[in-house]
Design a protein around this motif. Structure first.
Motif, PDB file in Angstrom:
ATOM      1  N   ILE A 370     -14.502   9.223   2.518  1.00  0.00           N
ATOM      2  CA  ILE A 370     -13.517   8.031   2.405  1.00  0.00           C
ATOM      3  C   ILE A 370     -13.582   7.496   4.059  1.00  0.00           C
ATOM      4  CG2 ILE A 370     -11.343   7.166   2.021  1.00  0.00           C
ATOM      5  CD1 ILE A 370     -13.048   8.052  -0.662  1.00  0.00           C
ATOM      6  N   LYS A 371     -13.727   6.232   4.202  1.00  0.00           N
ATOM      7  CA  LYS A 371     -13.291   5.730   5.607  1.00  0.00           C
ATOM      8  C   LYS A 371     -12.190   5.960   6.028  1.00  0.00           C
ATOM      9  CE  LYS A 371     -16.774   2.012   6.401  1.00  0.00           C
ATOM     10  NZ  LYS A 371     -16.771   0.359   6.627  1.00  0.00           N
ATOM     11  N   THR A 374      -8.263   4.472   5.084  1.00  0.00           N
ATOM     12  CA  THR A 374      -8.249   3.995   3.660  1.00  0.00           C
ATOM     13  C   THR A 374      -7.056   4.480   2.761  1.00  0.00           C
ATOM     14  OG1 THR A 374     -10.700   4.077   3.665  1.00  0.00           O
ATOM     15  CG2 THR A 374      -9.192   4.012   1.397  1.00  0.00           C
ATOM     16  N   GLU A 378      -5.132   1.340  -2.783  1.00  0.00           N
ATOM     17  CA  GLU A 378      -5.632   0.246  -2.517  1.00  0.00           C
ATOM     18  C   GLU A 378      -7.056   0.351  -3.048  1.00  0.00           C
ATOM     19  OE1 GLU A 378      -7.331  -2.623   1.369  1.00  0.00           O
ATOM     20  OE2 GLU A 378      -5.614  -1.325   1.684  1.00  0.00           O
ATOM     21  N   MET A 379      -7.754   1.579  -2.719  1.00  0.00           N
ATOM     22  CA  MET A 379      -9.022   1.875  -3.178  1.00  0.00           C
ATOM     23  C   MET A 379      -8.955   1.850  -4.622  1.00  0.00           C
ATOM     24  SD  MET A 379     -11.784   4.534  -1.972  1.00  0.00           S
ATOM     25  CE  MET A 379     -12.901   5.349  -3.252  1.00  0.00           C
ATOM     26  N   GLN A 397     -16.291  -1.099   2.303  1.00  0.00           N
ATOM     27  CA  GLN A 397     -14.922  -1.257   2.868  1.00  0.00           C
ATOM     28  C   GLN A 397     -14.090   0.058   2.824  1.00  0.00           C
ATOM     29  OE1 GLN A 397     -12.818  -4.450   1.499  1.00  0.00           O
ATOM     30  NE2 GLN A 397     -10.608  -3.680   1.865  1.00  0.00           N
ATOM     31  N   TYR A 398     -14.473   0.901   1.815  1.00  0.00           N
ATOM     32  CA  TYR A 398     -13.654   2.119   1.701  1.00  0.00           C
ATOM     33  C   TYR A 398     -14.564   3.561   1.895  1.00  0.00           C
ATOM     34  CZ  TYR A 398     -10.340  -1.191  -0.718  1.00  0.00           C
ATOM     35  OH  TYR A 398      -9.668  -2.309  -0.936  1.00  0.00           O
ATOM     36  N   TRP A 466      -8.695  12.531  -0.426  1.00  0.00           N
ATOM     37  CA  TRP A 466      -8.664  11.541   0.623  1.00  0.00           C
ATOM     38  C   TRP A 466      -8.673  11.839   2.148  1.00  0.00           C
ATOM     39  CZ3 TRP A 466      -8.956   6.925  -1.674  1.00  0.00           C
ATOM     40  CH2 TRP A 466      -8.684   7.107  -3.149  1.00  0.00           C
ATOM     41  N   ASN A 469     -12.275  11.810   5.664  1.00  0.00           N
ATOM     42  CA  ASN A 469     -12.568  10.854   6.254  1.00  0.00           C
ATOM     43  C   ASN A 469     -13.746  10.687   7.183  1.00  0.00           C
ATOM     44  OD1 ASN A 469     -11.802  11.958   8.809  1.00  0.00           O
ATOM     45  ND2 ASN A 469      -9.657  11.215   8.559  1.00  0.00           N
TER      46      ASN A 469
END
Length: 581
Positions: A370-371, A374, A378-379, A397-398, A466, A469
């Motif tokens: 995951i970026k 994030t 939202e994701m 984006q994610y 999550w 990252n």
């Protein structure tokens, strides 16, 4: 255009020559019947032919009828009706089109005792001649004077599902192929394997019914000796190849695969539960599920330490994912250990890694983790919107998009969002519960059958980690290579896997030869660079074994110490996986 085959081509049908007495194996109806007839004594004889689900039982019945039995009993007729069986196992199969729960049933649960007793009474009333009992569950009916096991490979079962064959003893004849496979994976293959495990050590004959209209049979003694021999030497399994919506053309070109009007997306070349062995008894070939070797010789194959942990399961899986001139795989995540245990009754989960066998064309990449920054809600909202027909999911984006090149190694512990991008040729090294992939996004496309592939956002959301990252991924999962050994003969590097994963992987490079240390585990390897390698036993426990480019082979623990050599004096590299000590 003139093309030339490589000097050491990828072997699509690797043979395992085995030692056996003359006359131990036969093929064709006449040969098989002759071999069977030699084992039937005068007087009353009960021949029991247990069949694996998927065996063509009409063909089996026709074969056995040539022996002129005085009584024939089809064990399938003694099972509960298909509607009843379907109802019993529905809770374990669930309503999900992909996932079920590993069954707790056994084959005998579907054969009422009163029906079995009536069949035995019918057998008792016969005083002379041959009695044949055949079918799934035949060994439950009566003790055998002659015991035959009729078998079929897992891949052939899947092909027959696609051609319209239904599952065993079901009233649901029109299931899609995916649900037929699910029923096999979670239920009927488990029942059948438990029966098979009991019969392999004592069967008199093994009948290979994988190839339609071509029987091949070997005595039980010779078959068991062949498995014992295989468990003490390097061997390859018969690979298979399959198209997919995202598939490419690298394997088709490199392996000289048949033209199929499409791509080849997957190759399974290191999965005993799916692949088969091709045993050569003189002029007779016997194709047999490689899982039979695991059932018969788990300690020799796996090693005591690994067998103690995994039982009669082969925990390492090698397969290939081809997206060269293809598309991205689905964005996905695999379940955490506690999740797969609680939800599906599986012992361990699918930790894995991507070894980049090749990368070509424009911007080859892997999506991984995951970026940083994030927000989970939202994701997940964007994924839900895309799945509901809204805006496509903006993956970049994610999710980290990581450029890759040949020989990169990316680690993917369970819970990590990932997928291979287009223009990569991935050697996937993983634990074996491969069916448990929670798709998050499939890029808005349809499968080869024109239907959307199932998405599992609820399962996926429960497992995404999550905190993996951008920084964490680059520090822990991308080319985490550490040197192990270097001398004038070559180099050994550890390339993974992550500390959360039970597998270790090592890359060995040499132009001459290097001895490989055993660690009490089975070894699985692939030649990832160079035309040919030889696996040599310093003690002479097995003949030198050739390994060609991109081929996978298994080194049983019982094969002992070995060396990897370059017989042509050219640089070679091998990637090796084992269970961490």
């Amino acid at each position: 255009m003139v093309t030339t085959r490589p000097e050491y081509p990828y072997r699509q049908f690797p043979l395992i020559p085995v030692s056996a007495p003359d006359g131990a194996a036969a093929s064709g109806q006449d040969g098989v019947c002759g071999l069977l007839q030699s084992g039937i004594k005068p007087g009353k004889t009960v021949l029991v032919a247990e069949a694996y689900p998927g065996v063509d039982q009409d063909a089996l019945a026709a074969l056995l009828s040539a022996l002129h039995p005085v009584l024939t009993i089809h064990s399938d007729d003694l099972a509960v009706p298909g509607e009843e069986l379907d109802a019993r196992i529905q809770r374990e199969l669930t309503e999900d089109p992909v996932f079920g729960i590993m069954t707790t049933y056994r084959m005998e649960d579907f054969f009422p005792r009163e029906r079995l007793a009536a069949a035995r009474e019918e057998i008792d009333r016969v005083s002379d001649g041959l009695i044949v009992v055949y079918g799934v569950g035949a060994s439950l009916v009566a003790p055998a004077d002659v015991l035959l096991y009729a078998d079929i490979t897992r891949w052939e079962i899947q092909l027959r599902f696609r051609q319209g064959m239904a599952n065993w003893n079901t009233a649901r004849k029109d299931l899609p192929q995916r649900e037929k496979y699910k029923r096999g994976y979670f239920a009927e293959w488990r029942w059948a394997d438990r029966v098979k495990e009991k019969l392999l050590p004592k069967m008199d004959y093994y009948l290979d019914m994988t190839t339609r209209e071509h029987f091949a049979m070997v005595s039980g003694e010779a078959y068991r000796a062949a498995l014992c021999q295989t468990a003490n030497q390097p061997f390859r399994m018969v690979p298979y190849f399959d198209p997919g919506v995202w598939g490419g053309d690298w394997m088709k070109r490199k392996f000289n695969l048949p033209e199929n009007g499409s791509n080849y997306a997957w190759s399974f070349d290191g999965v005993p539960e799916e692949n088969s062995l091709l045993l050569k008894f003189g002029d007779t070939l016997i194709q047999t599920p490689a899982m039979n070797l695991v059932l018969q010789h788990p300690r020799e194959l796996l090693g005591d330490r690994v067998h103690a942990r995994f039982g009669k399961e082969f925990p390492i899986r090698f397969d290939m994912l081809d997206t060269i001139n293809g598309q991205n795989l689905s964005l996905q995540v695999h379940p955490l250990t506690e999740y797969i245990q609680q939800k599906f009754h599986m012992h361990y989960t699918q930790d894995e890694s991507y070894y980049i066998l090749d990368a070509q064309g424009e911007d080859p990449c892997v999506y991984l983790g995951i970026k940083t920054g994030t927000q989970p809600e939202e994701m997940l909202g964007a994924l839900q919107e895309a799945q509901s027909g809204g805006a496509p999911f903006p993956a970049e984006q994610y999710v980290n998009r990581i450029p890759v090149k040949k020989h990169d190694h990316l680690l993917i512990p369970a819970g990590t969002v990932h997928c291979s991008g287009a223009n990569t040729m991935v050697l996937e090294i993983s634990a074996t519960p491969y069916i448990f992939t929670f798709k998050l996004w499939d890029w808005g496309r349809l499968d080869l059958d024109g239907k959307p592939r199932p998405i599992h956002l609820e399962h996926g959301a429960a497992n995404i980690q999550w905190d993996r990252n951008t920084q964490w991924v680059h520090e822990n999962l991308v080319n985490a290579v550490t040197p192990v050994h270097r001398d004038d003969r070559g180099v050994v590097e550890r390339t993974g896997l992550h500390q959360r994963e039970f597998l270790d992987t090592y890359r060995i490079a040499t132009q001459s030869g290097l001895p490989i240390c055993r660690n009490g585990s089975v070894h699985v390897m692939n030649l990832v660079e160079g035309r040919r390698a030889l696996i040599v036993s310093p003690q002479g426990k097995f003949p030198p074994y050739p390994l060609h480019y991109a081929e996978t082979c298994i080194l049983p623990e019982a094969a002992g110490e070995y060396e990897i050599t370059s017989p042509d004096g050219q640089p070679i590299q091998v990637i090796l996986a084992c269970v961490r000590g």
